[in-house]
Enzyme design. Sequence first.
Site, mmCIF file in Angstrom:
data_model
loop_
_atom_site.group_PDB
_atom_site.id
_atom_site.type_symbol
_atom_site.label_atom_id
_atom_site.label_comp_id
_atom_site.label_asym_id
_atom_site.label_seq_id
_atom_site.Cartn_x
_atom_site.Cartn_y
_atom_site.Cartn_z
ATOM 1 N N GLU A 297 -4.240 -1.761 2.440
ATOM 2 C CA GLU A 297 -4.000 -0.343 2.158
ATOM 3 C C GLU A 297 -5.312 0.393 1.934
ATOM 4 O O GLU A 297 -6.266 -0.177 1.398
ATOM 5 C CB GLU A 297 -3.146 -0.192 0.897
ATOM 6 C CG GLU A 297 -1.693 -0.476 1.107
ATOM 7 C CD GLU A 297 -0.950 0.681 1.773
ATOM 8 O OE1 GLU A 297 -1.584 1.648 2.251
ATOM 9 O OE2 GLU A 297 0.284 0.615 1.795
ATOM 10 N N ASP B 230 -1.451 4.522 -4.869
ATOM 11 C CA ASP B 230 -1.318 5.614 -5.816
ATOM 12 C C ASP B 230 -0.042 5.390 -6.636
ATOM 13 O O ASP B 230 -0.024 4.543 -7.511
ATOM 14 C CB ASP B 230 -1.270 6.920 -5.008
ATOM 15 C CG ASP B 230 -1.731 8.117 -5.779
ATOM 16 O OD1 ASP B 230 -2.854 8.085 -6.301
ATOM 17 O OD2 ASP B 230 -0.956 9.085 -5.850
#
Length: 166
Positions: free
Chosen positions: A81, A85
């Site tokens: 990734e 978040d």
Amino acid sequence: MRELGTEVSRDYEGRDPVLVGSLKASLVFLADLSRAMPIVHALDFVELAGYGSAQMGGHEQIRVLKDLDLDIGGREVLVVEDVVDTGLTLNYLVRSLELRGPSSVAAVTLLDRPYRRLVDDLPVRYVGFVVPDELFVGYGFDLDERYRELPDLRLLDLSRGSAEGS
């Protein structure tokens, strides 16, 4: 990058993992990580898109725009990734991959914002940098498909519409 590649390689040596990149932002990071890993491994890509309400940093629905080409059944999978978040998209991707019967699924992220998590049980095993809640561009990261080509990460100053040097 060498340190991250060395750590991943040490953990996956002799196991022939599949690195799964989430298009498009992770492409540059995945390429550099792959070159920093002196072990045998495969590469594949998915592309996901969120739609619906974007409240709290997530989406109501996620759809697959590009699926894996490889069969990951019985394989070690490492999701690559760009940034983790809220964790909602990574959670969706991990759960989807687990349905295909891999022997394991873990994640590596270049940038991490653990203080924004809405999902607690993410398999983020490797982290490049923990960063503040700011907008980064370059090195594959974009804003409306702009700035991906910048050779390094930069903070985007929205008030001036420019990307500040790294």
